[in-house]
Design a protein around this motif. Structure first.
Motif, short mmCIF file in Angstrom:
data_model
loop_
_atom_site.label_atom_id
_atom_site.label_comp_id
_atom_site.label_asym_id
_atom_site.label_seq_id
_atom_site.Cartn_x
_atom_site.Cartn_y
_atom_site.Cartn_z
N TYR A 61 0.87 -1.17 0.00
CA TYR A 61 0.00 0.00 0.00
C TYR A 61 0.91 1.23 0.00
CZ TYR A 61 -3.46 3.49 1.07
OH TYR A 61 -4.25 4.60 1.00
N VAL A 62 0.79 2.05 -1.04
CA VAL A 62 1.66 3.21 -1.19
C VAL A 62 1.11 4.38 -0.38
CG1 VAL A 62 2.77 4.78 -2.83
CG2 VAL A 62 2.34 2.40 -3.50
N LEU A 63 1.84 4.74 0.68
CA LEU A 63 1.44 5.85 1.54
C LEU A 63 1.77 7.19 0.91
CD1 LEU A 63 2.82 4.45 4.91
CD2 LEU A 63 0.42 4.58 4.22
N ASP A 64 2.90 7.25 0.20
CA ASP A 64 3.32 8.50 -0.42
C ASP A 64 4.32 8.18 -1.52
OD1 ASP A 64 3.33 11.23 -0.83
OD2 ASP A 64 4.72 11.67 0.80
N GLY A 65 4.42 9.05 -2.50
CA GLY A 65 5.38 8.88 -3.58
C GLY A 65 4.85 7.96 -4.66
N THR A 66 5.80 7.38 -5.41
CA THR A 66 5.45 6.51 -6.54
C THR A 66 6.38 5.31 -6.56
OG1 THR A 66 4.76 8.46 -7.79
CG2 THR A 66 5.11 6.44 -9.03
N MET A 67 5.78 4.14 -6.69
CA MET A 67 6.53 2.88 -6.78
C MET A 67 6.46 2.34 -8.20
SD MET A 67 7.72 1.78 -3.73
CE MET A 67 7.73 -0.01 -3.78
N LEU A 68 7.53 1.64 -8.60
CA LEU A 68 7.56 0.92 -9.86
C LEU A 68 7.64 -0.56 -9.51
CD1 LEU A 68 7.77 1.04 -12.98
CD2 LEU A 68 10.26 1.05 -12.68
N PHE A 69 6.77 -1.37 -10.14
CA PHE A 69 6.73 -2.81 -9.90
C PHE A 69 6.93 -3.54 -11.21
CE2 PHE A 69 4.25 -1.11 -6.44
CZ PHE A 69 4.54 -1.95 -5.35
N VAL A 78 2.71 2.65 -9.52
CA VAL A 78 1.63 2.80 -8.55
C VAL A 78 1.95 3.99 -7.67
CG1 VAL A 78 0.33 1.67 -6.70
CG2 VAL A 78 1.23 0.30 -8.61
N SER A 79 1.01 4.93 -7.58
CA SER A 79 1.21 6.16 -6.81
C SER A 79 0.48 6.12 -5.48
CB SER A 79 0.74 7.36 -7.63
OG SER A 79 1.52 7.47 -8.80
N LYS A 80 0.62 7.20 -4.73
CA LYS A 80 0.00 7.34 -3.41
C LYS A 80 -1.44 6.87 -3.43
CE LYS A 80 -1.09 10.84 0.06
NZ LYS A 80 -0.93 12.25 0.44
N GLY A 81 -1.78 6.01 -2.45
CA GLY A 81 -3.13 5.47 -2.35
C GLY A 81 -3.34 4.19 -3.12
N GLY A 82 -2.34 3.77 -3.92
CA GLY A 82 -2.48 2.55 -4.72
C GLY A 82 -2.14 1.30 -3.93
N LEU A 83 -2.71 0.19 -4.36
CA LEU A 83 -2.56 -1.10 -3.70
C LEU A 83 -2.14 -2.14 -4.72
CD1 LEU A 83 -3.26 -2.82 -1.05
CD2 LEU A 83 -5.39 -3.34 -2.25
N ALA A 102 9.49 7.01 -2.21
CA ALA A 102 8.29 6.23 -1.92
C ALA A 102 8.25 5.85 -0.45
CB ALA A 102 8.25 4.98 -2.79
N ASP A 103 7.06 5.77 0.07
CA ASP A 103 6.78 5.33 1.43
C ASP A 103 5.67 4.30 1.30
OD1 ASP A 103 6.42 5.06 4.17
OD2 ASP A 103 5.77 7.12 4.49
N VAL A 104 5.92 3.06 1.70
CA VAL A 104 4.99 1.97 1.42
C VAL A 104 4.89 1.04 2.62
CG1 VAL A 104 6.78 0.58 0.29
CG2 VAL A 104 4.41 0.20 -0.30
N VAL A 105 3.69 0.53 2.87
CA VAL A 105 3.47 -0.53 3.85
C VAL A 105 3.43 -1.85 3.09
CG1 VAL A 105 1.82 -1.54 5.48
CG2 VAL A 105 2.25 0.91 5.51
N VAL A 106 4.16 -2.84 3.59
CA VAL A 106 4.25 -4.15 2.96
C VAL A 106 3.77 -5.20 3.95
CG1 VAL A 106 5.78 -5.79 1.79
CG2 VAL A 106 6.29 -3.34 1.71
#
Length: 157
Positions: A61-69, A78-83, A102-106
């Motif tokens: 779950y992306v808390l802030d920023g942008t992740m690349l998967f 996947v950007s902020k708020g994405g799952l 990025a700031d993400v909960v895993v």
């Protein structure tokens, strides 16, 4: 008589953590029904080597920023708020998108004791250990490494 169930509560500042050269993580829960962590990555930093899990689903779950998967043969941002929920067996790799932190909960379920894995990753990122030191621990941590050079490049059809 059956044991009374109890909840796990982790207050701010109580989680075990480690500093990485490209960010930091906090291990919120380790084993049991879930393993949960919070990962912060600097701009464009990789989060983990390419891998899959044989037993666990992995949720991001992306808390802030942008992740690349990279999810199998699919590259997605996947950007902020994405799952993102990854089933067992699907090769994947992730990191902060280029130019973004990025700031993400895993969360992994079922949970597997993974603090030793994260401590080893931190030591590797700081140059204090070799990546090869994790290879004998793949079953223990349910992290099975994949060969995927240049994972940020979209696969060719």
């Amino acid at each position: 008589m059956a044991a009374t169930p109890h909840a796990l509560v982790v207050q701010a500042g109580e989680a075990a953590g480690a500093t990485l050269t490209n960010g930091a993580f906090e291990l919120l829960a380790d084993g049991g029904a879930v393993s949960a962590s919070r990962l912060t990555l600097t701009a464009g930093a990789d989060g983990a080597p390419p891998h899959h899990h044989k037993l666990s689903h992995e949720l991001f779950y992306v808390l802030d920023g942008t992740m690349l998967f990279r999810l199998g043969d699919t590259l997605t941002t996947v950007s902020k708020g994405g799952l993102v929920v990854i089933p067992p067996g699907l090769p994947h790799v992730f990191g902060a998108a280029e130019g973004a932190s990025a700031d993400v909960v895993v969360v992994l379920s079922p949970g597997i004791e993974r603090f030793g894995y994260f401590e080893q990753l931190a030591a590797i990122s700081r140059g204090e250990a070799e990546f090869a030191s994790l290879l004998p621990e793949q079953d223990r941590y349910d992290v099975h490494f994949e060969e995927l050079p240049d994972w940020r490049t979209p696969p060719t059809p």
